[in-house]
Write a protein that holds these residues in place. Sequence first.
Motif, PDB file in Angstrom:
ATOM      1  N   ARG A  44       0.864  -1.176   0.000  1.00 43.04           N
ATOM      2  CA  ARG A  44       0.000   0.000   0.000  1.00 43.04           C
ATOM      3  C   ARG A  44       0.901   1.226   0.000  1.00 43.04           C
ATOM      4  O   ARG A  44       1.889   1.279   0.705  1.00 43.04           O
ATOM      5  CB  ARG A  44      -0.887   0.000   1.232  1.00 43.04           C
ATOM      6  CG  ARG A  44      -1.881  -1.138   1.224  1.00 43.04           C
ATOM      7  CD  ARG A  44      -2.805  -1.048   2.375  1.00 43.04           C
ATOM      8  NE  ARG A  44      -3.719   0.060   2.124  1.00 43.04           N
ATOM      9  CZ  ARG A  44      -4.682   0.396   2.965  1.00 43.04           C
ATOM     10  NH1 ARG A  44      -4.854  -0.262   4.080  1.00 43.04           N
ATOM     11  NH2 ARG A  44      -5.480   1.398   2.693  1.00 43.04           N
ATOM     12  N   ASN A  45       0.533   2.192  -0.823  1.00 44.75           N
ATOM     13  CA  ASN A  45       1.302   3.429  -0.888  1.00 44.75           C
ATOM     14  C   ASN A  45       1.034   4.268   0.352  1.00 44.75           C
ATOM     15  O   ASN A  45      -0.061   4.314   0.859  1.00 44.75           O
ATOM     16  CB  ASN A  45       0.907   4.221  -2.134  1.00 44.75           C
ATOM     17  CG  ASN A  45       1.291   3.493  -3.371  1.00 44.75           C
ATOM     18  OD1 ASN A  45       2.370   2.923  -3.438  1.00 44.75           O
ATOM     19  ND2 ASN A  45       0.430   3.474  -4.363  1.00 44.75           N
ATOM     20  N   SER A  90      -3.475  12.555  -1.666  1.00 47.92           N
ATOM     21  CA  SER A  90      -3.393  11.833  -2.929  1.00 47.92           C
ATOM     22  C   SER A  90      -2.564  12.707  -3.865  1.00 47.92           C
ATOM     23  O   SER A  90      -2.427  13.911  -3.658  1.00 47.92           O
ATOM     24  CB  SER A  90      -4.786  11.590  -3.513  1.00 47.92           C
ATOM     25  OG  SER A  90      -5.423  12.816  -3.812  1.00 47.92           O
ATOM     26  N   ARG A 164      -1.759   7.844  -2.191  1.00 41.70           N
ATOM     27  CA  ARG A 164      -1.601   7.092  -3.443  1.00 41.70           C
ATOM     28  C   ARG A 164      -1.571   8.028  -4.644  1.00 41.70           C
ATOM     29  O   ARG A 164      -2.179   9.094  -4.617  1.00 41.70           O
ATOM     30  CB  ARG A 164      -2.789   6.148  -3.648  1.00 41.70           C
ATOM     31  CG  ARG A 164      -2.939   5.082  -2.619  1.00 41.70           C
ATOM     32  CD  ARG A 164      -4.251   4.336  -2.857  1.00 41.70           C
ATOM     33  NE  ARG A 164      -4.480   3.346  -1.836  1.00 41.70           N
ATOM     34  CZ  ARG A 164      -4.288   2.041  -2.017  1.00 41.70           C
ATOM     35  NH1 ARG A 164      -3.889   1.587  -3.173  1.00 41.70           N
ATOM     36  NH2 ARG A 164      -4.505   1.206  -1.031  1.00 41.70           N
ATOM     37  N   SER A 166      -3.469   8.793  -7.370  1.00 43.23           N
ATOM     38  CA  SER A 166      -4.840   8.434  -7.724  1.00 43.23           C
ATOM     39  C   SER A 166      -5.650   9.575  -8.328  1.00 43.23           C
ATOM     40  O   SER A 166      -6.823   9.398  -8.612  1.00 43.23           O
ATOM     41  CB  SER A 166      -5.565   7.912  -6.474  1.00 43.23           C
ATOM     42  OG  SER A 166      -5.560   8.894  -5.466  1.00 43.23           O
TER      43      SER A 166
END
Length: 194
Positions: A44-45, A90, A164, A166
């Motif tokens: 997981r980031n 993000s 993330r 994203s």
Amino acid sequence: MSSNPTRRGVLAGFAAVPILAAPSVVHAFGDALPVEREQTGAMRNISSFTRRKWEDHFEQIGVGAIVCDVASRAVHFWSPQGNYHIFPSSVPKTDELTKRGYTEVVRKKVGPDWRPTASMLETDPDLPRYVGPGPDNPLGTHAMYLGWPAYLIHGTHDTRKIGRPSSSGCFGLYNEQVASLFPMVEIGTQVRVI
């Protein structure tokens, strides 16, 4: 109940506290927080929380300063008095979507509405053409618009995106954290994306 802290709990608790008030927290994590493995085994980031200094990016602090750091997946904010806050965020999905350089906050909105850009619709023609304020809005509860069209610092209802790559170019924060940052940021706050 487990005594181990969750990733979200650590991030939310850590970012909600001004760094000047809790330097030992930064020191305890060093340059990176631990990375959790999902059940699938995929990494997981997570933000690395590299500490920044406003003097490395701006000649003066002015009405405030923000550094959006793609590498550490964090938004750094300094008030005019020099108080420092850091928030996990993000970041854009690709380098092509990342606009780097200097701009400023030109507008702020509580309860923003959202319209996809032409490039978003090219990528996904099924996107809604308009989303009003509320739980389905990709901009969350608060938005700060930058001098570059379609680039914002905003909240998100989809907390899986934090930490993330994203976004389509924006920097998204937990709604609770963007709500605490929002009143501190004045129109004209200088912003650098690195």
